[in-house]
Design an enzyme around this catalytic site. Structure first.
Site, PDB file in Angstrom:
ATOM      1  N   THR A   1      36.354  17.878   2.227  1.00 30.60           N
ATOM      2  CA  THR A   1      36.962  18.647   3.321  1.00 30.60           C
ATOM      3  C   THR A   1      36.143  19.863   3.745  1.00 30.60           C
ATOM      4  OG1 THR A   1      38.810  20.150   3.787  1.00 30.60           O
ATOM      5  CG2 THR A   1      38.374  19.724   1.476  1.00 30.60           C
TER       6      THR A   1
ATOM      7  N   GLU B   1      37.396  22.570   4.226  1.00 29.47           N
ATOM      8  CA  GLU B   1      37.969  23.718   3.524  1.00 29.47           C
ATOM      9  C   GLU B   1      37.064  24.159   2.360  1.00 29.47           C
ATOM     10  OE1 GLU B   1      40.805  25.300   4.585  1.00 29.47           O
ATOM     11  OE2 GLU B   1      41.003  26.663   2.887  1.00 29.47           O
TER      12      GLU B   1
ATOM     13  N   TYR C   1      43.101  24.980  -3.132  1.00 32.38           N
ATOM     14  CA  TYR C   1      42.859  23.634  -2.580  1.00 32.38           C
ATOM     15  C   TYR C   1      41.355  23.412  -2.372  1.00 32.38           C
ATOM     16  CZ  TYR C   1      42.458  19.988   0.984  1.00 32.38           C
ATOM     17  OH  TYR C   1      42.078  18.868   1.695  1.00 32.38           O
TER      18      TYR C   1
ATOM     19  N   LYS D   1      38.883  20.738  -4.300  1.00 36.66           N
ATOM     20  CA  LYS D   1      38.136  19.719  -3.545  1.00 36.66           C
ATOM     21  C   LYS D   1      36.628  19.874  -3.757  1.00 36.66           C
ATOM     22  CE  LYS D   1      41.092  17.113  -1.165  1.00 36.66           C
ATOM     23  NZ  LYS D   1      41.024  15.649  -1.037  1.00 36.66           N
TER      24      LYS D   1
END
Ligand code: NAP
Ligand code: GDD
Length: 348
Positions: free
Chosen positions: A129, A131, A153, A157
């Site tokens: 991601t 992110e 998160y 990831k």
């Protein structure tokens, strides 16, 4: 014999679009769904249930034994790891669970490939991601950009992204990362900002509610359509060698601009006034809904802010365009209209 794919996170937004695309290529799909107290967690994939090539098994990414057995029994050609605790704000509330599922869940799958001697057979796709990038000022982000996540998160990831590369390099597993920027659709979860705005706006014009409450309106995202991005996942896993690819539209809009697009499509002009927690959006013009003129239809509520936020995310998907011949087909205005029309039908 047709090829076989295991998809974790089958009941999620991407689970549907990816399954649909694979089934159209005559690939058998086995989805993993976790146990829920209500049966309607399969709502997104109910239309696929009658396809003979589609099946769902119950399991959880926290359960190494289950994953190991499933992979051993099926010896799949492909594993797409889409399962995750995918909500960034929630990851601040349940960081340990987030790490267990998103980070350790990924190594559970990779290690099942390794220990079942499937390194030469099973290709692995990791749902990485944007992110993971963190706040990189306003640079367009590509595969070389620095990775400094700002959420539990994002950190979970990043672990999964790294372990995917490590298993590729150490054990010769065809393990690849799609570094996908935000992608949305009518099937997007209701608490992500685009769907929240669309549902909120539709509820307002249908007189079901009077305003939407949001957090950081300044945040800028690179939004695409989930269907286009799931096509990219397939191109990545089917490419001749395992590699990592950024998938993005390369275009950006702020949350504020997204709100304007949604209300404009519905026939209302809106204006943002005020600052910080006192900022609101007011309807300035509407032939269709004159009773809403001068009404405050968006307010800011501090409960929707994160302890840390990623303020600006813009991708550069030149590598995917060049090597995979991938490019998005659906632009933001088409995405907005599809999402709105879906919710206009859904909300009475
Ligand atoms: P989503 O709609 O939130 O779906 C997540 C899926 O994971 C759901 O099926 C969920 O099951 C499942 N799941 C959660 N915890 C699990 C567990 N412990 N065991 C088994 N399954 C579990 O997410 P999405 O938008 O489809 O995204 C798919 C993947 O891409 C995620 O990994 C996400 O982090 C990543 N990603 C998404 C975007 C994006 O913009 N959409 C961008 C980059 C990366 P339930 O239905 O039971 O909750
Ligand atoms: N969810 C939400 N709700 N976000 C809001 C709100 C609100 O009320 N108000 C403002 N925002 C801002 C968030 O602070 C964030 O900066 C931006 O809108 C987008 O939030 P989300 O839609 O929740 O998405 P995300 O960017 O945090 O995460 C999504 O995209 C990632 C890829 O960059 C998720 O799908 C992740 O799983 C995915 O990895």
């Amino acid at each position: 014999m047709s090829k076989k794919a295991i998809i974790t996170g089958i009941t999620g937004q991407d689970g549907f679009y990816l399954s649909d695309l694979l089934l159209k290529q005559n690939i058998q799909v086995i989805g993993i769904k976790r146990r829920t107290s209500l049966i309607n967690s399969t709502a997104r994939i109910d239309s696929l249930i009658n396809n003979n090539n589609f099946s769902v098994v119950q399991g959880d990414l926290s359960d190494s034994f289950f994953l190991n057995n499933l992979i051993n029994q099926n010896k799949p050609d492909y594993i797409f790891n889409l399962a995750a605790m995918s909500h960034v704000k929630t990851s601040f509330d349940i960081p340990i669970h987030t790490g267990d599922i998103n980070a350790i869940g990924t190594i559970r799958l990779l290690d099942a490939i390794r220990t079942n001697n499937l390194s030469n057979k099973t290709r692995f796709y990791q749902a990485s991601t944007s992110e993971m990038f963190g706040n990189n000022s306003k640079k367009k982000l590509n595969e070389q950009s620095k990775l400094e996540p700002v959420s539990p998160y994002g950190a979970s990831k990043l672990y999964a992204y790294n372990i995917t590369k490590i298993y590729r390099q150490s054990y010769n597993i065809f393990a690849c990362n799609g570094i996908l920027f935000n992608h949305e659709s009518p099937l997007r979860g209701e608490t992500f900002v685009t769907r929240k705005i669309v549902r909120g706006a539709v509820s307002i014009v249908k007189n079901k509610s009077s305003f939407i409450e949001l957090g950081n309106l300044n945040s800028v995202r690179d939004w695409g359509h989930a269907k286009d991005y799931c096509e990219a996942m397939i191109k990545i896993i089917m490419y001749k060698k395992p590699d990592d690819f950024v998938i993005s539209s390369d275009k950006v809009f702020s949350v504020r601009e997204f709100c304007k697009k949604v209300f404009n499509y519905l026939g209302l002009e809106i204006k943002f006034v005020g600052k910080g927690l006192n900022e609101v959006a007011i309807v300035t013009k509407s032939e269709k809904y004159p009773h809403l003129i001068n009404k405050k239809i968006i307010k800011v509520n501090k409960k929707y802010f994160r302890p840390l936020d990623l303020n600006y995310l813009r991708g550069n998907s030149a590598k995917a365009k060049k090597i995979l011949k991938w490019k998005p087909k659906i632009n933001i205005d088409q995405l907005v209209s599809e999402m709105i029309n879906y919710d206009l039908d859904l909300i009475d």
